[in-house]
Write a protein that holds these residues in place. Structure first.
Motif, short mmCIF file in Angstrom:
data_model
loop_
_atom_site.label_atom_id
_atom_site.label_comp_id
_atom_site.label_asym_id
_atom_site.label_seq_id
_atom_site.Cartn_x
_atom_site.Cartn_y
_atom_site.Cartn_z
N SER A 36 5.47 -3.08 -2.26
CA SER A 36 6.02 -2.06 -1.36
C SER A 36 7.49 -1.75 -1.67
N ASP A 37 8.22 -2.73 -2.20
CA ASP A 37 9.62 -2.47 -2.57
C ASP A 37 9.70 -1.47 -3.71
N ALA A 64 7.42 0.74 -4.43
CA ALA A 64 6.97 2.02 -3.85
C ALA A 64 8.11 2.70 -3.11
N ARG A 65 8.92 1.91 -2.41
CA ARG A 65 10.03 2.46 -1.64
C ARG A 65 11.10 3.03 -2.58
N ASP A 87 9.97 6.31 -3.85
CA ASP A 87 10.10 7.31 -2.80
C ASP A 87 11.54 7.82 -2.70
N ASN A 90 0.46 5.02 1.13
CA ASN A 90 1.83 5.10 1.62
C ASN A 90 2.46 3.71 1.69
N THR A 91 3.77 3.68 1.61
CA THR A 91 4.52 2.42 1.53
C THR A 91 4.23 1.50 2.71
N GLU A 92 4.10 2.06 3.90
CA GLU A 92 3.86 1.24 5.08
C GLU A 92 2.49 0.56 5.02
N ILE A 94 0.90 -0.30 2.32
CA ILE A 94 1.01 -1.36 1.32
C ILE A 94 1.67 -2.58 1.95
N ARG A 95 2.75 -2.36 2.69
CA ARG A 95 3.48 -3.47 3.31
C ARG A 95 2.62 -4.21 4.32
#
Length: 482
Positions: free
Chosen positions: A96-97, A99-100, A103, A113-115, A117-118
Motif C-alpha cells: 500500500s505504501d 501504491a500511495r 498516487d 484502491n490503496t485503502e 490494499i491496506r
C-alpha cells in the motif's frame, strides 16, 4: 453484439519478471497500450522482453536491489513518462505504501484502491471487516495477541489444535500449528521472530486449526462503477510448506453442490463490497470436512493460478484488470454473463528437487515441449536461462483443460510427459506422481495431501534414459516433418 471501445493509449510499466510479466505484456498490447518491460543484471535475455514494446535496465541482481527497490522504480517511472504500473503478483503487488507513492505521482496502479490494499493486507483488520460484514471467520482473535500467556488463555478457550499466525503474513510463512499449551509456549516467540524478519511485523493471531481442511478460493473482479463479479471457485489444497503446487477449477470437493458453490461465491463478493473493492482479487476460504467455510484472507492482486479460471470462463482476467484500473468498461453486463465450462488443472513447474521439494538453482541446457491439445504453458524458459537463488524457483505454469475432470487429468499427465527441461532439477517427477495418485484422481484430498500421501517417496530415483531418448527422437522427427 458487444463491441470493445477504442481507448486512450497508455504507457504501462510491468514491475515484475518471468511468466507473469509476459502475460501482462500480451494483455497490454492486445488493448493497444505500450508495454514497458524491466530487465536486471542477471536477466539480460529475459523472455518477457520480446513481448514488450520498450525495455528498461533495472540495475541490480536480487529482489532488494531491483523489484523491491521503491525509490529506483519511482525514478524509472518518472524518467520514462509512465502512465500506469502493473505489479503482477509478489514483489510490490500488495504494498500500500508503493501504491500511495504512485498516487502522489499521478500514476495509475493496476490494482485495487490503496485503502483496500491496506485493509486486506492486515489479517487482523481484514478479519474484523469480515466479522462486521457477516462473513464467517475461523474462531479465534481478530486483534494481535500481546503475550504468550494471553495466547495460551485464548487457545484453551477455543480448544486445540490452534494456529499461531502472523498478522502480516503470506505465502505460507509465519504460521505454526500447536496441539497443546506447551507447544503454544514453545512456538509463540519463535513465530513472532520469523514474522518480524519476513514481514517487518511480529504481531500474531491465534485461531482454531481446522482439521483436514480444503483451501477454496473465489476469483472476483470489480470496476470503478461499483460492479463486483465472481468467476467461481478454485481448489488449491495440494500444497507444500503452505504453498500451492497444484490447483484446479472447479473444486472437486464442492463438486455438484451448486447451493454451496453459490454461497461461497456470493460471500466473496460480499466481502469485496465491504471494502469498496475495484480490481481483480481473490478471497480465500478454509473449508472443513463438514463443508462449513471460513474466511482466510484476501489477495489484493492477480493470483498465480488465475489461468484455470480463465480457461473455464473464457474471460481474460488480466485484460479486465487493466480496463478496471483505467476506468474503462469491463463489457460484462451482469453476473449471469459469466458462465463456466469444463475443468482445468494447473501445475506449477519449479526448479526444485522433486524429493526434498527445496529450490534447486541451475542453468537450463535444453528445453522443448510436446503437448496434447488443450494445453497452455505460461513460462519464462529458454536455453541457457540461469535460475538463481535470487528469485522465486517457479519457472512456468502448465495448464490443461478437459470437458470433464478425468480428461483434464489425463491431458496433464501427457503434458508433463511432454515437457523437457534439461540442466536443472524440477518438480515434474513429483507432479506426475500426484496426477497418478488414486486419492487425487478421485478428488479425495485436503491440504494434508503431501503429508498423508508422501508422493515424494514415490518419485523415481533412476532416470529412464531409454524413454527420454525415444521422446527426444519423436520431437526431432516432428520438427523435420517426419
Amino acid at each position: 453484439m458487444i463491441r470493445i471501445p477504442k481507448n486512450q493509449k497508455r504507457r504501462i510499466l510491468i514491475a515484475n519478471r518471468g511468466e507473469i510479466a509476459t502475460r501482462v505484456a500480451k494483455a497490454c498490447r492486445e488493448l493497444g497500450h505500450t508495454a514497458i518491460g524491466l530487465w536486471t543484471d542477471n536477466e539480460v535475455h529475459a523472455t518477457h522482453l520480446q513481448f514488450c514494446d520498450e525495455w528498461i535496465h533495472l540495475e541490480g541482481s536480487n529482489n532488494k536491489e531491483t523489484y523491491l527497490n521503491v525509490p529506483k522504480l519511482l525514478q524509472v517511472i518518472k524518467e520514462n513518462n509512465v502512465d500506469a504500473v502493473h505489479p503482477g503478483y509478489g514483489f510490490l503487488s500488495e504494498n500500500s505504501d508503493f501504491a500511495r507513492e504512485l498516487d502522489k505521482a499521478g500514476v495509475i496502479f493496476i490494482a485495487p484502491n490503496t485503502e483496500a490494499i491496506r485493509l486486506m493486507g492486515d489479517k487482523a483488520i481484514s478479519k474484523q471487516i469480515a466479522n462486521k460484514a457477516n462473513v464467517p471467520t475461523v474462531p479465534g482473535t481478530d486483534t494481535a495477541v500481546p503475550t504468550v500467556d494471553e495466547a495460551v488463555r485464548i487457545s484453551n478457550e477455543i480448544g486445540y489444535p490452534v494456529l499461531l499466525k502472523a498478522v502480516a503474513g503470506g505465502g505460507g510463512r509465519g504460521m505454526r500449528a500447536c496441539n497443546n499449551e506447551a507447544e503454544v509456549r514453545a512456538n509463540f516467540e519463535a513465530v513472532g521472530r520469523e514474522s518480524l524478519a519476513a514481514f517487518n511485523n511480529g504481531d500474531l493471531l491465534v485461531e482454531k486449526l481446522i482439521v483436514n481442511p480444503h483451501h477454496i478460493e473465489v476469483q472476483i473482479l470489480a470496476d470503478k462503477k461499483g460492479n463486483i463479479y465472481h468467476f467461481f471457485e478454485r481448489e488449491c489444497s495440494i500444497q507444500r510448506r503452505h504453498q500451492k503446487i497444484v490447483e484446479e477449477a472447479p473444486s472437486p470437493f464442492i463438486g455438484e453442490d451448486e447451493e454451496l458453490r453459490q454461497r461461497v461465491c456470493e460471500t466473496a463478493v460480499k466481502l469485496a463490497r465491504a471494502v469498496n473493492y475495484d480490481s481483480a482479487g481473490t478471497v480465500e476460504f478454509i473449508m472443513g470436512e463438514d463443508k462449513n467455510f471460513y474466511f482466510l484472507e484476501m489477495n489484493t492482486r492477480i493470483q498465480v493460478e488465475h489461468p484455470i479460471t480463465e480457461e473455464i470462463t473464457g474471460i481474460d482476467l488480466i485484460v479486465c484488470m487493466i480496463q478496471s484500473a483505467l476506468g474503462d468498461d469491463l463489457m460484462i453486463p451482469n453476473q449471469e454473463f459469466i458462465t463456466r465450462s469444463g475443468h482445468a488443472i494447473e501445475c506449477r513447474i519449479c526448479a526444485e528437487d522433486p524429493i526434498t521439494m527445496l529450490p534447486s538453482p541451475g542453468k537450463v541446457t535444453g528445453f522443448d515441449t510436446n503437448f496434447p491439445q488443450g494445453t497452455r504453458f505460461d513460462h519464462c524458459l529458454f536455453k541457457d536461462l540461469d535460475v538463481t537463488p535470487d528469485f522465486d524457483p517457479m519457472v512456468g505454469k502448465l495448464i490443461c483443460k478437459g470437458i470433464v475432470r478425468d480428461v483434464a487429468i489425463r491431458k496433464m499427465e501427457a503434458a508433463l510427459d511432454g515437457l523437457f527441461i534439461e540442466g536443472l532439477k524440477t518438480n515434474i517427477p513429483l507432479l506426475k506422481v500426484i496426477m497418478r495418485n488414486e486419492n487425487f484422481m478421485e478428488g479425495r484430498y485436503t491440504t494434508n495431501f503431501i503429508k498423508d500421501e508422501n508422493p515424494q517417496e514415490k518419485v523415481a530415483l533412476d532416470f529412464d534414459h531409454d524413454r527420454f531418448y525415444k521422446l527426444l527422437a519423436s520431437v526431432e522427427a516432428r520438427r523435420m516433418g517426419m
